[in-house]
Motif scaffolding. Structure first.
Motif, PDB file in Angstrom:
ATOM      1  N   GLU A  62       1.580   9.107 -15.175  1.00  0.00           N
ATOM      2  CA  GLU A  62       2.672   8.355 -15.813  1.00  0.00           C
ATOM      3  C   GLU A  62       2.856   6.989 -15.157  1.00  0.00           C
ATOM      4  N   TYR A  63       2.526   6.898 -13.855  1.00  0.00           N
ATOM      5  CA  TYR A  63       2.732   5.649 -13.104  1.00  0.00           C
ATOM      6  C   TYR A  63       1.397   4.977 -12.778  1.00  0.00           C
ATOM      7  N   GLU A  64       0.355   5.303 -13.533  1.00  0.00           N
ATOM      8  CA  GLU A  64      -1.001   4.856 -13.224  1.00  0.00           C
ATOM      9  C   GLU A  64      -1.103   3.334 -13.110  1.00  0.00           C
ATOM     10  N   ASP A  65      -0.511   2.610 -14.027  1.00  0.00           N
ATOM     11  CA  ASP A  65      -0.632   1.144 -14.018  1.00  0.00           C
ATOM     12  C   ASP A  65       0.018   0.538 -12.780  1.00  0.00           C
ATOM     13  N   ASP A  66       1.068   1.163 -12.292  1.00  0.00           N
ATOM     14  CA  ASP A  66       1.794   0.612 -11.148  1.00  0.00           C
ATOM     15  C   ASP A  66       1.149   0.993  -9.817  1.00  0.00           C
ATOM     16  N   LEU A  67       0.399   2.090  -9.787  1.00  0.00           N
ATOM     17  CA  LEU A  67      -0.146   2.589  -8.530  1.00  0.00           C
ATOM     18  C   LEU A  67      -1.629   2.315  -8.349  1.00  0.00           C
ATOM     19  N   ARG A  68      -2.318   1.889  -9.386  1.00  0.00           N
ATOM     20  CA  ARG A  68      -3.774   1.838  -9.362  1.00  0.00           C
ATOM     21  C   ARG A  68      -4.327   1.060  -8.175  1.00  0.00           C
ATOM     22  N   ASP A  69      -3.793  -0.093  -7.898  1.00  0.00           N
ATOM     23  CA  ASP A  69      -4.333  -0.955  -6.844  1.00  0.00           C
ATOM     24  C   ASP A  69      -3.662  -0.739  -5.490  1.00  0.00           C
ATOM     25  N   LYS A  70      -2.730   0.196  -5.410  1.00  0.00           N
ATOM     26  CA  LYS A  70      -1.978   0.369  -4.169  1.00  0.00           C
ATOM     27  C   LYS A  70      -2.153   1.746  -3.543  1.00  0.00           C
ATOM     28  N   LEU A  71      -2.426   2.747  -4.355  1.00  0.00           N
ATOM     29  CA  LEU A  71      -2.499   4.121  -3.867  1.00  0.00           C
ATOM     30  C   LEU A  71      -3.825   4.370  -3.147  1.00  0.00           C
ATOM     31  N   THR A  72      -3.733   4.868  -1.912  1.00  0.00           N
ATOM     32  CA  THR A  72      -4.929   5.166  -1.128  1.00  0.00           C
ATOM     33  C   THR A  72      -4.651   6.403  -0.278  1.00  0.00           C
ATOM     34  N   ASP A  73      -5.590   6.748   0.588  1.00  0.00           N
ATOM     35  CA  ASP A  73      -5.460   7.955   1.400  1.00  0.00           C
ATOM     36  C   ASP A  73      -6.067   7.701   2.775  1.00  0.00           C
ATOM     37  N   CYS A  74      -5.363   8.129   3.820  1.00  0.00           N
ATOM     38  CA  CYS A  74      -5.866   7.919   5.185  1.00  0.00           C
ATOM     39  C   CYS A  74      -7.214   8.602   5.392  1.00  0.00           C
TER      40      CYS A  74
ATOM     41  N   MET B 100       0.836  -1.196   0.000  1.00  0.00           N
ATOM     42  CA  MET B 100       0.000   0.000   0.000  1.00  0.00           C
ATOM     43  C   MET B 100       0.871   1.246   0.000  1.00  0.00           C
ATOM     44  N   ILE B 101       0.446   2.261  -0.771  1.00  0.00           N
ATOM     45  CA  ILE B 101       1.070   3.574  -0.755  1.00  0.00           C
ATOM     46  C   ILE B 101      -0.018   4.548  -0.329  1.00  0.00           C
ATOM     47  N   ALA B 102       0.100   5.098   0.873  1.00  0.00           N
ATOM     48  CA  ALA B 102      -0.963   5.928   1.438  1.00  0.00           C
ATOM     49  C   ALA B 102      -0.510   7.368   1.585  1.00  0.00           C
ATOM     50  N   THR B 103      -1.351   8.298   1.183  1.00  0.00           N
ATOM     51  CA  THR B 103      -1.125   9.699   1.495  1.00  0.00           C
ATOM     52  C   THR B 103      -1.844  10.020   2.801  1.00  0.00           C
ATOM     53  N   GLY B 104      -1.455  11.160   3.386  1.00  0.00           N
ATOM     54  CA  GLY B 104      -1.943  11.467   4.730  1.00  0.00           C
ATOM     55  C   GLY B 104      -3.421  11.793   4.787  1.00  0.00           C
ATOM     56  N   ASP B 105      -3.834  12.808   4.084  1.00  0.00           N
ATOM     57  CA  ASP B 105      -5.249  13.158   4.181  1.00  0.00           C
ATOM     58  C   ASP B 105      -5.629  14.106   3.054  1.00  0.00           C
ATOM     59  N   LEU B 106      -5.527  13.607   1.846  1.00  0.00           N
ATOM     60  CA  LEU B 106      -5.913  14.413   0.696  1.00  0.00           C
ATOM     61  C   LEU B 106      -7.422  14.405   0.475  1.00  0.00           C
ATOM     62  N   GLY B 107      -8.123  13.396   1.020  1.00  0.00           N
ATOM     63  CA  GLY B 107      -9.540  13.260   0.731  1.00  0.00           C
ATOM     64  C   GLY B 107      -9.752  12.872  -0.724  1.00  0.00           C
ATOM     65  N   TRP B 108     -11.021  12.684  -1.118  1.00  0.00           N
ATOM     66  CA  TRP B 108     -11.237  12.222  -2.494  1.00  0.00           C
ATOM     67  C   TRP B 108     -10.884  13.283  -3.518  1.00  0.00           C
ATOM     68  N   GLU B 109     -11.016  14.571  -3.185  1.00  0.00           N
ATOM     69  CA  GLU B 109     -10.665  15.624  -4.132  1.00  0.00           C
ATOM     70  C   GLU B 109      -9.162  15.629  -4.389  1.00  0.00           C
ATOM     71  N   GLY B 110      -8.366  15.648  -3.323  1.00  0.00           N
ATOM     72  CA  GLY B 110      -6.921  15.651  -3.484  1.00  0.00           C
ATOM     73  C   GLY B 110      -6.389  14.344  -4.056  1.00  0.00           C
ATOM     74  N   ALA B 111      -6.993  13.222  -3.657  1.00  0.00           N
ATOM     75  CA  ALA B 111      -6.561  11.924  -4.181  1.00  0.00           C
ATOM     76  C   ALA B 111      -6.797  11.836  -5.683  1.00  0.00           C
ATOM     77  N   LYS B 112      -7.915  12.386  -6.145  1.00  0.00           N
ATOM     78  CA  LYS B 112      -8.211  12.399  -7.581  1.00  0.00           C
ATOM     79  C   LYS B 112      -7.183  13.240  -8.337  1.00  0.00           C
ATOM     80  N   LEU B 113      -6.832  14.396  -7.773  1.00  0.00           N
ATOM     81  CA  LEU B 113      -5.837  15.252  -8.406  1.00  0.00           C
ATOM     82  C   LEU B 113      -4.450  14.602  -8.391  1.00  0.00           C
TER      83      LEU B 113
END
Length: 350
Positions: free
Chosen positions: A261-273, A241-254
């Motif tokens: 560029e790294y979409e294929d590698d991060l799609r299933d791992k990137l999340t947000d607290c 998992m690669i988690a950001t602190g607290d971007l919320g859905w607006e910041g996570a979308k941005l």
């Protein structure tokens, strides 16, 4: 050792010592208890005042409760801790200062806004790596009501949040760290190590809307994650998992757009607290959680338990913080942001 060996081209700091998080303490309010991760809390409080006379005092009590819990779970006393690093959202870190004043431990107050948890873990690990200390405690907190009063409006004002606003988490997380080779540790489950870190660089997108922290912080998160990729030569292949602190859905979308560029590698791992801590479909949480306590509670509770149990082997937690103040907002200044990354792993660096 030359500092450039630890921080080449502003990239990854790799720790050579076995810097272990031997215990955590995790407390929260009623909304956090009723959320998807509520069962990971060690303690919860139905009363937002926590039997105190103000919300600020309530936050201080949660700080104290989190650290007491972490020490108890580690079977350690305050005499065993070399240094205490703590921070919150309140002016002059007063929530932490008052909450932890009874602990007889050398104290460093931190302010990294919502990135304070990652900042504290990074600094504590660096101090242990240096050999100057063997143990450290990190305690981080926030409270919805105290944050609203400081940065927005008192609750009695009855103001409404905009569609991109986030809900400040009422909670606190505490961590006890040590140099594993200096202690005879006997813990259940896997050991959890801090193996890498990247200090953030301040980024300013020119965002002035205090109700859209995600947009203000997403560039800082993207900068830190891209520096990790460049420095490591990988795209997080071995992370669960690669988690950001607290971007919320607006910041996570941005952020996803910035890292396309790294979409294929991060799609299933990137999340947000901020997306993990609440069920956004069931309550009025805006576009997710925020505040110092957000990543602290998720990391001390959910992430730590996933690693201890072996369900996860490696996590990157990138704490994101909007570095504004009430005065800077009143003056119409834009909102600078920073993002610090720490890697938590069940395997230390060889």
């Amino acid at each position: 050792m030359n500092i450039r060996e630890y921080l080449p081209d502003r990239g990854i700091m790799r720790f050579t010592k076995k810097i272990s998080i031997i215990s955590t303490g995790c407390v929260g309010g009623i909304k956090e208890k009723n959320g998807p991760l509520g069962h990971y809390l060690d303690r919860s409080f139905n009363d937002p005042l926590v039997n105190e006379k103000s919300f600020e005092k309530a936050e201080s009590m949660m700080c104290k409760a989190a650290l007491e819990t972490a020490l108890e779970k580690a079977s350690m006393t305050e005499d065993s801790i070399d240094i205490l690093l703590a921070g919150d959202l309140l002016n002059q870190c007063s929530g932490s200062g008052y909450g932890l004043e009874d602990f007889d431990i050398p104290y460093l107050g931190l302010y990294g806004a919502c990135s304070t948890c990652a900042e504290g873990l990074l600094i504590a690990a660096s101090m242990i790596e240096s050999g100057l200390i063997s143990t450290a405690a990190v305690t981080v907190s926030s409270h919805f009501c105290s944050a609203e009063r400081q940065f927005r409006f008192p609750l009695g004002y009855g103001s409404f949040s905009g569609p991109t606003a986030q809900n400040t988490v009422t909670g606190a997380g505490a961590f006890i760290l040590c140099d594993e080779d200096s202690f005879d540790l006997k813990t259940d489950g896997n050991s959890v190590y801090i193996t890498e870190a990247i200090p953030g660089i301040v980024c300013d997108r020119g965002i002035k809307d205090a109700g859209n922290m995600g947009a203000a912080m997403c560039s800082a998160a993207a900068d830190t994650l891209e520096r990790y990729i460049r420095s490591s030569g990988s795209v997080f292949d071995d992370f669960d998992m690669i988690a950001t602190g607290d971007l919320g859905w607006e910041g996570a979308k941005l952020l996803s757009l910035l890292l396309k560029e790294y979409e294929d590698d991060l799609r299933d791992k990137l999340t947000d607290c901020g997306l993990l801590i609440y069920d956004l479909k069931s309550g009025d949480f805006g576009c997710g959680g925020s505040g110092c306590g957000c990543s602290a509670v998720v990391t001390a509770g959910y992430f730590y338990n996933q690693l201890k149990s072996g369900r996860f082997k490696k996590i990157a937690m990138t704490g994101t913080g909007a570095m504004m103040s009430p005065k800077s907002l009143y003056q119409g200044l834009s909102i600078p942001a920073v993002a610090h990354l720490v890697t938590l792993s069940t395997v230390p660096n060889s």
